[in-house]
Scaffold this active site. Structure first.
Site, mmCIF file in Angstrom:
data_model
loop_
_atom_site.group_PDB
_atom_site.id
_atom_site.type_symbol
_atom_site.label_atom_id
_atom_site.label_comp_id
_atom_site.label_asym_id
_atom_site.label_seq_id
_atom_site.Cartn_x
_atom_site.Cartn_y
_atom_site.Cartn_z
ATOM 1 N N ARG A 1 -3.740 16.919 59.767
ATOM 2 C CA ARG A 1 -2.179 16.358 59.946
ATOM 3 C C ARG A 1 -2.222 16.265 61.520
ATOM 4 N NH1 ARG A 1 1.950 18.779 56.111
ATOM 5 N NH2 ARG A 1 1.464 17.815 54.484
ATOM 6 N N LYS B 1 -9.627 24.799 42.027
ATOM 7 C CA LYS B 1 -8.546 25.738 41.939
ATOM 8 C C LYS B 1 -6.961 26.241 42.350
ATOM 9 C CE LYS B 1 -8.667 30.519 43.100
ATOM 10 N NZ LYS B 1 -8.147 31.432 42.932
ATOM 11 N N HIS C 1 -14.464 28.517 42.299
ATOM 12 C CA HIS C 1 -16.186 29.294 42.721
ATOM 13 C C HIS C 1 -16.828 30.913 42.451
ATOM 14 C CE1 HIS C 1 -13.302 32.412 44.854
ATOM 15 N NE2 HIS C 1 -14.356 32.950 45.104
ATOM 16 N N LYS D 1 -21.214 31.641 41.425
ATOM 17 C CA LYS D 1 -22.436 32.748 42.024
ATOM 18 C C LYS D 1 -23.787 33.300 41.475
ATOM 19 C CE LYS D 1 -17.289 35.060 43.490
ATOM 20 N NZ LYS D 1 -17.717 35.960 44.879
ATOM 21 N N GLU E 1 -9.755 44.590 44.417
ATOM 22 C CA GLU E 1 -10.047 43.665 45.932
ATOM 23 C C GLU E 1 -9.728 45.330 46.162
ATOM 24 O OE1 GLU E 1 -10.084 39.599 46.992
ATOM 25 O OE2 GLU E 1 -8.097 39.867 44.907
ATOM 26 N N ASP F 1 -3.942 33.307 40.544
ATOM 27 C CA ASP F 1 -5.404 33.226 41.401
ATOM 28 C C ASP F 1 -6.248 33.660 41.362
ATOM 29 O OD1 ASP F 1 -6.012 33.159 44.203
ATOM 30 O OD2 ASP F 1 -5.532 34.755 44.383
ATOM 31 N N HIS G 1 -10.599 32.065 37.823
ATOM 32 C CA HIS G 1 -11.627 32.862 38.113
ATOM 33 C C HIS G 1 -11.858 33.464 36.705
ATOM 34 C CE1 HIS G 1 -11.891 31.304 42.075
ATOM 35 N NE2 HIS G 1 -11.058 32.727 42.364
ATOM 36 N N LYS H 1 -4.969 43.353 43.939
ATOM 37 C CA LYS H 1 -5.242 43.264 45.853
ATOM 38 C C LYS H 1 -5.068 44.766 45.810
ATOM 39 C CE LYS H 1 -5.512 39.086 46.355
ATOM 40 N NZ LYS H 1 -6.926 38.224 46.348
#
Ligand code: BG6
Length: 468
Positions: free
Chosen positions: A50, A150, A180, A184, A218, A237, A242, A328
């Site tokens: 932008r 994604k 992604h 891997k 995580e 997410d 995934h 998380k």
């Protein structure tokens, strides 16, 4: 065996070039490919963003991104690299700013032949539609490829709408929807190990496997991208993106060949066998303190944790639970896919649940681990757990590729094996719908824990291998 070759000349347009994803992932991966000699001999990367940045500011930004998230740019490699960077400012999706069209025209004139045009949308999913329409409107779709990150859609309806828009502008063969986790190294070993070794191909079924666990806890929080996360949550997410794709990679039938289209077809078509998730098999959680973070709604009901049981109704997997978990601020960071093997009938009585497990650790450079029971040395007969570990990096002297580098190389060279397909995604959203409709307030959990204690019951009698 397919050896990596240099792809043909390309113009890589990076939308969202000054944003977070570009900075952390795409730019470092692109540089990584340059260092490994895997970029085309002739290329240009045009950043689209932008702001009306000067060329030098963009080059400085790229340099900072590589320093912070990739390898230190220096010497001739960096000098060559930075010469191929361009920036085109303005809001391409809204006012149809001509800067990008002009920059692409200049790059075409600079590069010999007919360079492949690639549109990489490193932007939030809400921006996919507007950008896609603009690309079409400016006549930039022809002979190009487009990359969507994604999640491709956030529900059955938004998926269908986005898919319609994308297909109005592009042919399916031009569309690269990337996830992604599929890029891997250890993820690809899921099918390589299975199809290249008698030991593993023979056990890849319900007769030998009692459960599959895809566990991605995580320790990381969400403070640096609170707004995005609060509108997304762990289900979108991670789980239906995934973790579902990894489940498909485990569950697929043998592809007709290892050609990209066959591999893609095998993985994406097994998603049709996933049974819609039963809300009774799901536990959602939110870590204590989440609502106090800047950028998070004070009464947010967004889940930061999910544990779910998935059933794959194919003859190969009927009755084998696929246990998926991610969250998380948990106790540990890990990404593991484990196949827990059935206990053999025979002279031994009950054996430990985790006695014989094949695990693929997806994080880092990747690792394959086989846990087995063996006799402890010495007199008598006592069983001990033994583990054979194969770090992916030890397999040859070749360096493991980070997933984004792998995916970008695939796009540059037109390899669609790791790309998701609309029929697979249509099923993903169907399977996920009961979960999206759940409307349940997530259970609270303490940061540093394994999530809500209720998640234990999702794993049943075996429990979670990594920890409760
Ligand atoms: C991303 C998610 O797609 O994957 C993040 O948005 C998550 O929330 C990340 O942390 C994990 O992937 P990686 O790169 O650590 O393997």
């Amino acid at each position: 065996m397919v050896e990596a070759r240099r792809p043909a000349a390309a113009i890589f347009v990076l939308y969202g070039a000054t944003g977070d994803l570009a900075k952390r992932m795409v730019l470092p991966a692109f540089y990584n490919l340059a260092e490994l000699g895997l970029l085309p001999l002739n290329w240009r990367l045009i950043g689209s963003g932008r702001g009306n940045w000067a060329h030098e500011d963009f080059v400085g930004h790229v340099r900072q991104s590589l320093r912070a998230f990739g390898t230190e740019p220096h010497g001739a490699a960096w000098a060559d690299f930075q010469r191929c960077l361009r920036f085109a400012g303005g809001d391409f999706a809204h006012d149809g700013h001509g800067a990008l069209v002009e920059a692409i025209g200049e790059a075409r004139a600079e590069l010999a032949g007919s360079p492949q045009l690639i549109h990489y949308l490193a932007v939030p999913p809400q921006a996919f539609e507007g950008l896609t329409v603009s690309i079409g409107k400016h006549g930039l779709a022809e002979f190009s490829r487009v990359v969507y990150e994604k999640p491709f859609g956030t529900s059955q309806d938004t998926f269908r709408r986005l898919d319609r828009v994308a297909h109005r502008v592009f042919d399916e063969s031009q569309i690269y929807r990337i996830d992604h986790f599929l890029g891997k190294e250890a993820t690809q070993d899921l099918h390589v190990l299975r199809f290249a070794n008698g030991l593993f191909s023979g056990m890849w079924n319900r007769q030998s496997v009692r459960a599959v666990q895809i566990d991605c806890p995580e320790t990381l929080g969400v403070a640096d991208r609170a707004d995005f996360y609060d509108h997304t949550g762990a289900v979108l997410d991670m789980l239906v993106t995934h973790l579902f794709q990894i489940a498909a990679e485990v569950a697929m039938e043998a592809p007709a060949s290892l050609e990209p289209a066959d591999l893609q077809a095998a993985r994406e078509s097994v998603i049709a066998k996933f049974r819609p998730i039963d809300p009774a098999d799901v536990v959602l959680g939110q870590f204590d303190g989440y609502r106090r973070l800047a950028g998070i709604a004070p009464r947010s009901r967004t889940e930061t944790f999910v544990a779910a049981k998935l059933w794959v109704d194919s003859p190969r997997w009927r009755g084998v639970p696929f246990l998926l978990r991610t969250g998380k601020r948990l106790h540990q960071t890990h990404q593991s896919v484990s196949l827990l093997l059935n206990q053999p009938s025979g002279p031994f009585g009950p054996l430990p649940v985790d006695g014989n497990v094949l695990t693929f650790a997806l994080d880092g450079a990747g690792e394959i681990k086989l846990q087995m029971l063996a006799k402890q040395p010495g007199v008598g007969l006592t069983l001990g757990k033994a583990t054979a570990t194969v770090p992916v990096a030890s397999i040859s002297d070749r360096t493991p590729l980070p997933p984004y580098a792998r995916m970008i190389h695939d796009v540059l060279s037109g390899d669609r094996s790791l790309v998701t397909r609309p029929d697979g995604l249509a099923h993903v959203w169907k399977v996920a719908q009961p979960l999206l409709d759940i409307g349940r307030t997530p259970l609270r959990y303490a940061p540093g824990s394994w999530g809500p204690t209720a998640a234990r019951r999702v794993a049943g009698r075996d429990g979670w291998l990594l920890g409760q």
